[in-house]
Structures are given as C-alpha cells and as structure tokens.
Enzyme design. Structure first.
Site, short mmCIF file in Angstrom:
data_model
loop_
_atom_site.label_atom_id
_atom_site.label_comp_id
_atom_site.label_asym_id
_atom_site.label_seq_id
_atom_site.Cartn_x
_atom_site.Cartn_y
_atom_site.Cartn_z
CG ASP A 207 -2.84 1.20 -2.20
OD1 ASP A 207 -1.93 0.68 -2.88
OD2 ASP A 207 -3.67 0.52 -1.56
CG ASN B 292 2.36 -5.69 -4.94
OD1 ASN B 292 2.99 -4.68 -5.23
ND2 ASN B 292 1.04 -5.72 -4.89
CG ASN C 46 -7.47 -5.48 0.44
OD1 ASN C 46 -8.25 -5.25 1.34
ND2 ASN C 46 -6.55 -6.43 0.52
CG HIS D 241 -5.15 -3.97 -11.29
ND1 HIS D 241 -4.30 -5.01 -11.01
CD2 HIS D 241 -5.48 -3.42 -10.08
CE1 HIS D 241 -4.13 -5.10 -9.69
NE2 HIS D 241 -4.83 -4.14 -9.10
CG HIS E 253 -3.52 0.49 2.58
ND1 HIS E 253 -3.64 -0.48 3.53
CD2 HIS E 253 -2.86 -0.09 1.54
CE1 HIS E 253 -3.09 -1.59 3.10
NE2 HIS E 253 -2.60 -1.39 1.89
CG HIS F 135 1.01 2.48 -0.34
ND1 HIS F 135 0.68 1.81 0.81
CD2 HIS F 135 0.75 1.62 -1.34
CE1 HIS F 135 0.24 0.61 0.51
NE2 HIS F 135 0.25 0.47 -0.79
O1 DOR Z 1 -6.13 -2.40 -3.73
C1 DOR Z 1 -5.00 -2.84 -3.59
N1 DOR Z 1 -4.20 -3.05 -4.65
N2 DOR Z 1 -4.58 -3.13 -2.37
C2 DOR Z 1 -3.42 -3.78 -2.17
O2 DOR Z 1 -3.12 -4.02 -1.03
C3 DOR Z 1 -2.58 -4.19 -3.30
C4 DOR Z 1 -2.83 -3.35 -4.47
C5 DOR Z 1 -2.27 -3.93 -5.74
O3 DOR Z 1 -1.09 -4.27 -5.76
O4 DOR Z 1 -3.00 -3.97 -6.74
#
Ligand code: DOR
Length: 425
Positions: free
Chosen positions: A300, A90, A273, A304, A228, A56
C-alpha cells in the site's frame, strides 16, 4: 548471446538450491553450457528469487505528480526488488473509461522501469457510489477493478459490480470501509486513541464490509480480493470463506504485521488507512500469513508530500511509503525471528500475488525473465534519504535491518543493479 547468472541460491519449486539461471532475449531458457561470447554474472553468496510483486501501490500519475510519478514510483519499486506493481486508481482522471486509462498507460509506456499493471475503477469517478465503469472495455488492460481509498457503500451496486467483473473474468479488489461507521476517526479506536484524546476508526468499519462482500462473492461467483486487511475479524471471515471453497483472497501490509497501536507516535508517518490496529489484531494477521489465509503481502505504498505528512496524527494525509523497505523489514523481523521461512516470504511477496492476478514474468523456462537478487547479509538502518520515491514518510525510519535487493531484472534487463554497475537504466 545468453546471460548465465551463476552460483546463486535459486528459489525453485518451493526450495532454494545452488544453481544458475540462463536468459536469452529477455526470456528464461533451459539450462545449458556457456559458449564463448556468452555473458556470465557471478552471484556467489546471493539469493535469486522470482521478481517481487506488489499488488497494491499508489503511483499518483496522472493527477498528483507532486506526490509521486510513474518514473519515481517504479524506480522505488526496482530499488526495493519489485519487478511488477499493480497501480491503484485514485488518480485524476481516474481510470474509469478507456480514454482515461489510456492517459495512465501512455505514461507507463514512457516512464515505467518495472512492469505496471493498473486497476480500473469500480465506479465512474472512483466515487464508491453512482454508476459502474465499463468493465468490458477496461478488462483487457487491467489487473482487476478497485475503488481503493473508498469502500463501495451500496450492496446492490457491489453485487452488480461483481456480476460484471465475473463476466469478464477479473477480480474485484476491495477497499473495505463503511463510511457511516467512521465518525471522523483517523487512528485505531483503541487504548492509544482514548489515552491521547483522538477520534478512533472502529474495526467494524472494515470487517462489516468484508462480511457483506464475501456473501456477495458467494452469490455471484466473482473472484474477490480484500485490500490491506488489518483486523482479526476480517482474517477470520476470509479463513471461513476459503474453507467454504470461495474464490476469496486477501493481502496485508508489512506495517500491520510489525506494528500495532501501542507503537503510535504523534507524527504523520504513523498514519495510514486502515490504521495500525491492536496487538491482538497484529497476532491474528501473523497467524493468517502462517496458515495461508492471507496469500499476499502488499505495501500500500502511498506517498504524499512532506508538507501533507507534517501535520501530526489528526491532520496529516493517510498513507506511508513501503516499496523500498518491505523485503528487509519482513526478512529481518519475521524470517530471522523464526515467524516465517524465507521460502514462505517469497511465496507471499512474489509467487502467490503473481498467481492470484495472473501476472507474467518469473524464472521458469519460457517466462519473461523477471527476477530479484538478494543480499541477505547487508546490514544497515532504514534511511528515507536513500529512497527513490518522492515520499519519505515511514514509521520504520531508523530501524536496523538485514537484507536488500542488489539486482532487479525485468524482461531480462537489469533495472536496478549494484553488482555490475551503480546506475539505474
Ligand atoms: O493510507 C492510505 N492511503 N489508505 C488508502 O486507502 C489510500 C491511500 C492513499 O491513496 O493515499
């Protein structure tokens, strides 16, 4: 020419024993004696394990190269000891058709330092609703199907998705989140949330969809994996599903095992999340990895930009990085504290995720030689300035840890190596 990796403690069949690994032309070969001209690498004092697998991660390309690229994300993976990562869809374009997926595969072929196996989307546009992607066309190239970042809201659509995924023998890998239960929340709906005037995300928004999907998996016979897992209720639902013999599995992340909402700070690097849950939830997750209910630890990894993570708990983007800190954190705070054995950690971070998703690579004779060499004595503080990832937001900055990958080998080739050279590639 063969390469002999000698004098390491090697993980084989659930145990560590001193030995050597022999690699020729990218594959593990049966043990034999070195001949003149063979290469020998001395790994005295180090541990050798089948390469870590993270099922993930968000590599952000195509679409969001300002956050991460295939090159930087896989360099981060190699640095953290991962030889295989499964990339979430995504993206822009989302891998919902063979043409869109090919954009990502071309970048992977060009830039990836480690094995990258993408997920295809469940729905067209990864919208969590609307029409399903063409699973049959995508299946040969993907680890499974996921709309990660969004829950699939309609039970009818999810049931159809499971039927089609089962027909092509691929898992549905679900981000479970009921939109109508979110009510603008962004951290766990617990004590910290109430005391600091935030809006909370209930546990129910996760476990309701896990509950629904397990019933659908039972009806359709689909292999179903929950992303997660963060709540005690979800752990219990998966435990019961496994006891009924269903093909249900789940993962959790290092942050859910090591932190809870009592650790929150007014800082975007604590926001992801699903959110950090309660102390009780964390305890249930630990019991889940101890008793085998949770079969994989996945980071996960969700990078960013610094600006997107600089807006505090309410307004920062959701997501933290994890590839470069997972092993040392889990080794230091779970293994060294007696919560798990090192062998179990290797199962959770390598053996079981590889098996669950039928991923190649490993250290058995005939395998593509994918392995990680670990120095368990390295002691240091986590410093995001050392990350290869473009993302630096982690709640673990400054934590003191032991252990790090010192060599990461994919297909017999060192993609990260502090032992024989200091360079990557
Ligand atoms: O914290 C998260 N970031 N949870 C997600 O489900 C998506 C992910 C993201 O793509 O930034």
């Amino acid at each position: 020419m063969k390469t002999f990796y000698e004098n390491a403690e090697i993980y084989r069949g659930g145990h560590f024993a001193k030995g050597r690994l022999v690699v020729e032309e990218g594959r593990v070969v049966a043990d034999c004696e070195p001949q003149p001209g063979d290469r020998r690498v001395d790994l005295s004092g180090l541990y050798l394990v089948p390469g870590l697998v993270d099922v993930h991660v968000h590599l952000r390309e195509p679409g969001f190269p300002q956050k991460e690229t295939i090159a930087t994300g896989t360099a981060a993976a190699a640095h953290g000891g991962y030889t295989t990562v499964c990339s979430m869809p995504n993206l822009n374009p989302a891998p919902d058709t063979p043409e869109h997926l090919e954009e990502q595969l071309a970048l992977i072929r060009r830039d990836a330092l480690v094995r990258v196996v993408p997920y295809g989307t469940i729905t067209l546009g990864q919208r969590g609703c609307g029409e399903l992607a063409d699973f049959e066309a995508l299946a040969p190239y993907v680890a499974g199907f996921s709309d990660d970042g969004r829950g699939v809201q309609s039970a009818e659509l999810m049931e159809e998705a499971m039927r089609r995924a089962a027909a092509v023998h691929k898992p549905i890998v679900a981000h479970c989140e009921v939109d109508e239960l979110l009510r603008g929340g962004y951290i766990h709906d617990g004590v910290y949330c109430r005391e600091h005037g935030h809006r909370g995300i209930s546990s129910e928004s996760e476990w309701r969809q896990v509950e629904r999907d397990i019933a659908l998996a039972e009806r359709t016979g689909c292999q179903y994996h929950v992303c997660h897992v963060s709540t005690k209720e979800s752990v219990e639902l998966v435990r019961q599903a496994k006891a009924r013999g269903l093909k249900v599995s789940c993962e959790t992340g290092p942050h859910y095992l090591l932190l809870c909402d009592e650790d929150l700070q007014e800082d975007g690097r604590f926001k992801m999340n699903p959110p950090l849950r309660s102390r009780e939830d964390r305890q249930a997750l630990i019991e889940g990895i101890q008793d085998g209910t949770i079969e994989a630890i996945a980071t996960d990894h969700a990078p960013h930009t610094a600006e997107e993570k600089s807006r505090g708990l309410e307004r920062s983007a959701m997501g933290i990085v994890g590839l470069e800190t997972a092993f040392p954190l889990l080794y230091t705070y779970l293994v060294k504290r007696g919560v798990l054995t090192l062998e179990r950690l290797v199962e959770l971070m390598s053996v079981q995720p590889r098996r669950l998703f039928s991923l190649e690579g490993g250290i058995a004779t005939g395998d593509k030689a994918d392995f990680t060499v670990l120095d368990l004595h390295a002691h240091y503080a986590i410093d995001p300035a050392t990350f290869r990832s473009k993302g630096h937001a982690t709640p673990f900055a400054g934590w003191e840890v032991d252990g790090r990958a010192v060599m990461t080998v994919v297909d017999g080739r060192a993609v990260y190596d502090t032992l024989t050279t200091n360079s990557i590639r």
